[in-house]
Design an enzyme around this catalytic site. Structure first.
Site, PDB file in Angstrom:
ATOM      1  N   HIS A  83     -10.255  -4.327   9.206  1.00 23.89           N
ATOM      2  CA  HIS A  83     -10.080  -4.096   7.770  1.00 23.89           C
ATOM      3  C   HIS A  83     -10.406  -5.328   6.920  1.00 23.89           C
ATOM      4  CE1 HIS A  83      -8.505  -0.103   7.315  1.00 23.89           C
ATOM      5  NE2 HIS A  83      -7.460  -0.286   8.096  1.00 23.89           N
ATOM      6  N   GLU A 113      -9.562   3.940   6.945  1.00 26.18           N
ATOM      7  CA  GLU A 113      -8.814   4.084   8.195  1.00 26.18           C
ATOM      8  C   GLU A 113      -9.676   4.611   9.333  1.00 26.18           C
ATOM      9  OE1 GLU A 113      -6.097   2.687   8.500  1.00 26.18           O
ATOM     10  OE2 GLU A 113      -5.755   2.316   6.374  1.00 26.18           O
ATOM     11  N   GLU A 137       0.842  -1.195   0.000  1.00 28.64           N
ATOM     12  CA  GLU A 137       0.000   0.000   0.000  1.00 28.64           C
ATOM     13  C   GLU A 137       0.882   1.253   0.000  1.00 28.64           C
ATOM     14  OE1 GLU A 137      -4.032   1.511   2.246  1.00 28.64           O
ATOM     15  OE2 GLU A 137      -2.427   0.731   3.487  1.00 28.64           O
ATOM     16  N   GLY A 197       2.831   0.894  11.187  1.00 25.61           N
ATOM     17  CA  GLY A 197       2.532   0.137  12.393  1.00 25.61           C
ATOM     18  C   GLY A 197       2.120  -1.281  12.057  1.00 25.61           C
ATOM     19  N   GLU A 242      -2.961  -4.371   6.603  1.00 26.18           N
ATOM     20  CA  GLU A 242      -4.100  -5.278   6.597  1.00 26.18           C
ATOM     21  C   GLU A 242      -4.147  -6.230   5.415  1.00 26.18           C
ATOM     22  OE1 GLU A 242      -5.659  -1.294   4.804  1.00 26.18           O
ATOM     23  OE2 GLU A 242      -4.253  -1.925   6.358  1.00 26.18           O
ATOM     24  N   ASN A 243      -3.029  -6.807   5.022  1.00 31.08           N
ATOM     25  CA  ASN A 243      -3.046  -7.800   3.949  1.00 31.08           C
ATOM     26  C   ASN A 243      -4.018  -8.928   4.309  1.00 31.08           C
ATOM     27  OD1 ASN A 243      -0.599  -6.451   2.895  1.00 31.08           O
ATOM     28  ND2 ASN A 243       0.389  -7.475   4.615  1.00 31.08           N
ATOM     29  N   HIS A 282      -7.635  -3.007  14.914  1.00 33.86           N
ATOM     30  CA  HIS A 282      -7.725  -2.131  13.740  1.00 33.86           C
ATOM     31  C   HIS A 282      -7.498  -2.919  12.456  1.00 33.86           C
ATOM     32  CE1 HIS A 282      -7.192   1.972  11.894  1.00 33.86           C
ATOM     33  NE2 HIS A 282      -6.569   1.243  10.978  1.00 33.86           N
ATOM     34  N   GLU A 283      -6.448  -3.714  12.437  1.00 27.98           N
ATOM     35  CA  GLU A 283      -6.125  -4.453  11.206  1.00 27.98           C
ATOM     36  C   GLU A 283      -7.158  -5.542  10.916  1.00 27.98           C
ATOM     37  OE1 GLU A 283      -3.859  -3.120   9.379  1.00 27.98           O
ATOM     38  OE2 GLU A 283      -3.429  -1.740  11.022  1.00 27.98           O
TER      39      GLU A 283
END
Length: 556
Positions: free
Chosen positions: A319, A338, A145, A279, A282-283, A315-316
Site C-alpha cells: 500500500h 485492497e 480509515e 488486522g 497502511e499509515n 499487504h500493508e
C-alpha cells in the site's frame, strides 16, 4: 466515477451533503498534539496552509467529537478572526464564520482543539496492556480509515484533499512517540514533558496520518537500501520481532523493484498494538498492526500462522505505493486499493518463500468467492458510493479475493512483464495524486495495446462470473459463455473473458468476447481451457474434449 449513465449525476446531487466545498483547499498541516494518558484526553493546535480558490466568509471542514477554538485566518491581506464556530454533529463538520471576506490566495488557518482519547478503537484512541507486574499501561494511538482523522484534529477529511503533514507530539518524558515521518527534533517542554518534532510527509490523505505515544520499545533500525526499518512493540517482546523485520526488509526491496519507484518516504516503523480493530493499517511510514499479526514466535507458531503474518506485512507495505503514493479519489475506489494489495502480497510472499505455494493456497480460498458470487444476491466489485459509509460493504471477500483474482487473471493474460509495465506507468503518471479505477486500466492499455478498460469494466461493474463452454466442431474449439448461477436461473450477463488455452501447440492467451470465439486444433490432443486456472470462470467441456482431458491426466 464511471462511464455508466446517470452515476455522475447522482454523485453531483449528493456532493453538498457528503463532500466538502472546494472553495478552500488544504496544502499543509502543522499539527501539535499533547495527549494526557492519565486523564485520557488530548489538546492540540494546527496551522493549516490553505489555498482560497474564491472569496469566502466561511470555512467548512470536518470535525467530530472535538472542542474547536479559538481560531484565526492569516494572510497577506491581514488577519481575519474566526468570529463564530458552529459544530454540526450530524454531518461531522465545523463551520468557521470569519470576521471578513478572505480573497483568493494563500492563507493560514490557526485553530485550537481538544478531545478525549476514544475507547472505540477509532480516531485518536487508547490501547492498554499489563506488564509482568500487573501494572496497566496506556498507549495513545490512531486509526483514521475511513473518516476518523476528524476525531483527532479538524481537517478536510476526504481522500482527494491531500496535503503535507508536519507533526509535533508533546509527551511525558520517557514515552516513545512516533508518527509518519522520522524524528527530527526534541526539546524540553517543561513539567517533565518533551516536544518531539517529525519530518514532513509527502502529500497524502488524512486517513493515512498516524501518531503513537506510549511505553513502547523499538528495535534497532535495519537499513533497507537507505530506509530505516524498525519494529515497535511493548516491552518484553523483542524476541518476537526478527521475522517481521526480515519479511519487512524483503518486501520493501521487492516492491521498490516491482514498481520501479523507491520507497516514497523516509522511514518505516511497523507497530504492534494490543488493541486494534483491523488486522493492520497502511499509515505511511507508521503501519499499525494487531500484535498477533506482526509478532511471532517461530518456535511455537504453525506454518499457516507464520504465513499469515508474512501476508499481512506484505499487504500493508504494498500500500505504500498503491494506496498511499497514489490514492483513490473517493471511497468507491477502496476495492482497488485492497484487491491490488492482496495481489501484491501474494506475489511478494511467493517470491519470499516459494515452498509455501501461496498461489495454490489462494486457489483454495478463491473457491469461497466462487460460491458467494454464484448467488443471485451477489454484488459488483465496484459500485457507486455516495457517503463513506456506503463503502463499508466493500471490505469483504468480493473485494479482497475476487478483486485480486480478476487482477491476477488480467496479469496472466497480458503476461507478467507487460502487466508490470502498465502498473509502473500508472504509478509514475499519478504519483502524489488521486485516481479513478479507469485510470489504472488506461495506463495498462497504453502500455500493452490491449483493450483493458473494456475487458475490466465488465468484471468490475457486473456481479457474477461466466461458465465458459468448450465445444469441438469441425476442427475448431468453440468457446462460449453464460452466467453461472447456483439457482440455475437464466441470465444474459456477458463478459470479455481473458484466459489461457493450452493445446499440443502450446499455451496462448485467448479473449472470449460476448459472442464467443473459435480456435483451431490440429490434432486429437487435449485442449485445456483456462490453463493455470487463473481466470475467474468455470469451464464446461463437451464429451469429446472431456474424454481427451481424462485420457492421460498425468500429462496435464
Amino acid at each position: 466515477m464511471t462511464d455508466e449513465p446517470g452515476i455522475g449525476a447522482r454523485v453531483n446531487d449528493d456532493e453538498a451533503r457528503y463532500r466538502l466545498p472546494r472553495s478552500v483547499l488544504p496544502r499543509r498541516y502543522d499539527l501539535v498534539l499533547e495527549p494526557d494518558l492519565d486523564a485520557v484526553t488530548f489538546t492540540g493546535s494546527e496551522a493549516v496552509t490553505l489555498e482560497v480558490v474564491e472569496p469566502v466568509d466561511e470555512i467548512v471542514l470536518n470535525s467530530a467529537d472535538l472542542e474547536v477554538g479559538p481560531g484565526r485566518l492569516e494572510g497577506s491581506g491581514g488577519t481575519l478572526e474566526v468570529s463564530t464556530i458552529r459544530l454540526d454533529p450530524e454531518t461531522e463538520r465545523v463551520h468557521l464564520l470569519l470576521s471578513g471576506t478572505a480573497e483568493p490566495g494563500e492563507w493560514t488557518l490557526h485553530l485550537g482543539f481538544a478531545g478525549k482519547l476514544s475507547d472505540q478503537l477509532q480516531g485518536f484512541y487508547r490501547s492498554t496492556y499489563s506488564d509482568d507486574e500487573g501494572r496497566t499501561h496506556t498507549i495513545a494511538t490512531t486509526q483514521f480509515e475511513s473518516t476518523d482523522a476528524r476525531r483527532a484534529f479538524p481537517c478536510w477529511d476526504e481522500p482527494d484533499l491531500k496535503a503535507v503533514f508536519g507533526v509535533t507530539l508533546v509527551t511525558a518524558d520517557g514515552l516513545l512517540a512516533i508518527s509518519n515521518g522520522p524524528e527530527i527534533g526534541r526539546e524540553d517542554a517543561g513539567g517533565g514533558r518533551v516536544r518531539v518534532r517529525f519530518a514532513d510527509t509527502m502529500p497524502m490523505s488524512t486517513y493515512l496520518v498516524a501518531f503513537v505515544v506510549g511505553s513502547l520499545d523499538a528495535t534497532e533500525p535495519v537499513d533497507v537500501d537507505g530506509v530505516p526499518l524498525r519494529i515497535v512493540h511493548r516491552p518484553g517482546k523483542a524476541d518476537l520481532t526478527p521475522f517481521a523485520a526480515e519479511v519487512g526488509a524483503f518486501c520493501l526491496r521487492y516492491f521498490a523493484d516491482y514498481y520501479g519507484i523507491p520507497y516514497p518516504d523516509k522511514k518505516m516503523d511497523m507497530v504492534g498494538l494490543p488493541d486494534f480493530a483491523q488486522g493492520a493499517m497502511e499509515n505511511l511510514g507508521c503501519i499499525t498492526y494487531r500484535e498477533s499479526l506482526l509478532l511471532v514466535d517461530l518456535d511455537k507458531a504453525t506454518q499457516p500462522e507464520v504465513a499469515t503474518v508474512a501476508d499481512v506485512i506484505a499487504h500493508e507495505l504494498a500500500h505504500m505505493w498503491f494506496g498511499d503514493l497514489v490514492t483513490m479519489r473517493w471511497w468507491n475506489g477502496i476495492w482497488l486499493n485492497e484487491a491490488f494489495a492482496t495481489l501484491m502480497e501474494l506475489l511478494a510472499v511467493d517470491a519470499y518463500r516459494p515452498d509455501w505455494e501461496r498461489w495454490s493456497q489462494f486457489l483454495r480460498s478463491r473457491a469461497v468467492a466462487f460460491e458467494v458470487d454464484a448467488l443471485e444476491s451477489t454484488r459488483s466489485i465496484e459500485y457507486p458510493v455516495r457517503s463513506p459509509d456506503d463503502a463499508a460493504g466493500m471490505f469483504d471477500i468480493l473485494t479482497y479475493t475476487k478483486g485480486a483474482a480478476v487482477l491476477r487473471m488480467l496479469e496472466q493474460y497480458l503476461g507478467a512483464e507487460r502487466f508490470r509495465e502498465g502498473i509502473r506507468r500508472y504509478l509514475d503518471e499519478h504519483r502524489f495524486g488521486n485516481t479513478e479505477t479507469h485510470d489504472l486500466w488506461d495506463a495498462i492499455e497504453k502500455a500493452t495495446g490491449e483493450p483493458v478498460r473494456r475487458i475490466m469494466d465488465g468484471w468490475i461493474w457486473q456481479g457474477g462470473y461466466p461458465l465458459v463452454s468448450a465445444r469441438l466442431r469441425d476442427g475448431m474449439v468453440e468457446l462460449g459463455q453464460r452466467r453461472y448461477l447456483i439457482s440455475g436461473k437464466q441470465d444474459d450477463t456477458v463478459w470479455d473473458v481473458p484466459l489461457l488455452v493450452r493445446t499440443s501447440a502450446g499455451t496462448e492467451p485467448v479473449l472470449i468476447e460476448p459472442g464467443g470465439v473459435s480456435i483451431p486444433v490440429t490434432d486429437d490432443g487435449p485442449v485445456v481451457v483456462n490453463a493455470g486456472v487463473h481466470a475467474f470462470v468455470r469451464v464446461e467441456y463437451d464429451d469429446e474434449l472431456l474424454a481427451r482431458l481424462t485420457a492421460d491426466l498425468r500429462s496435464l
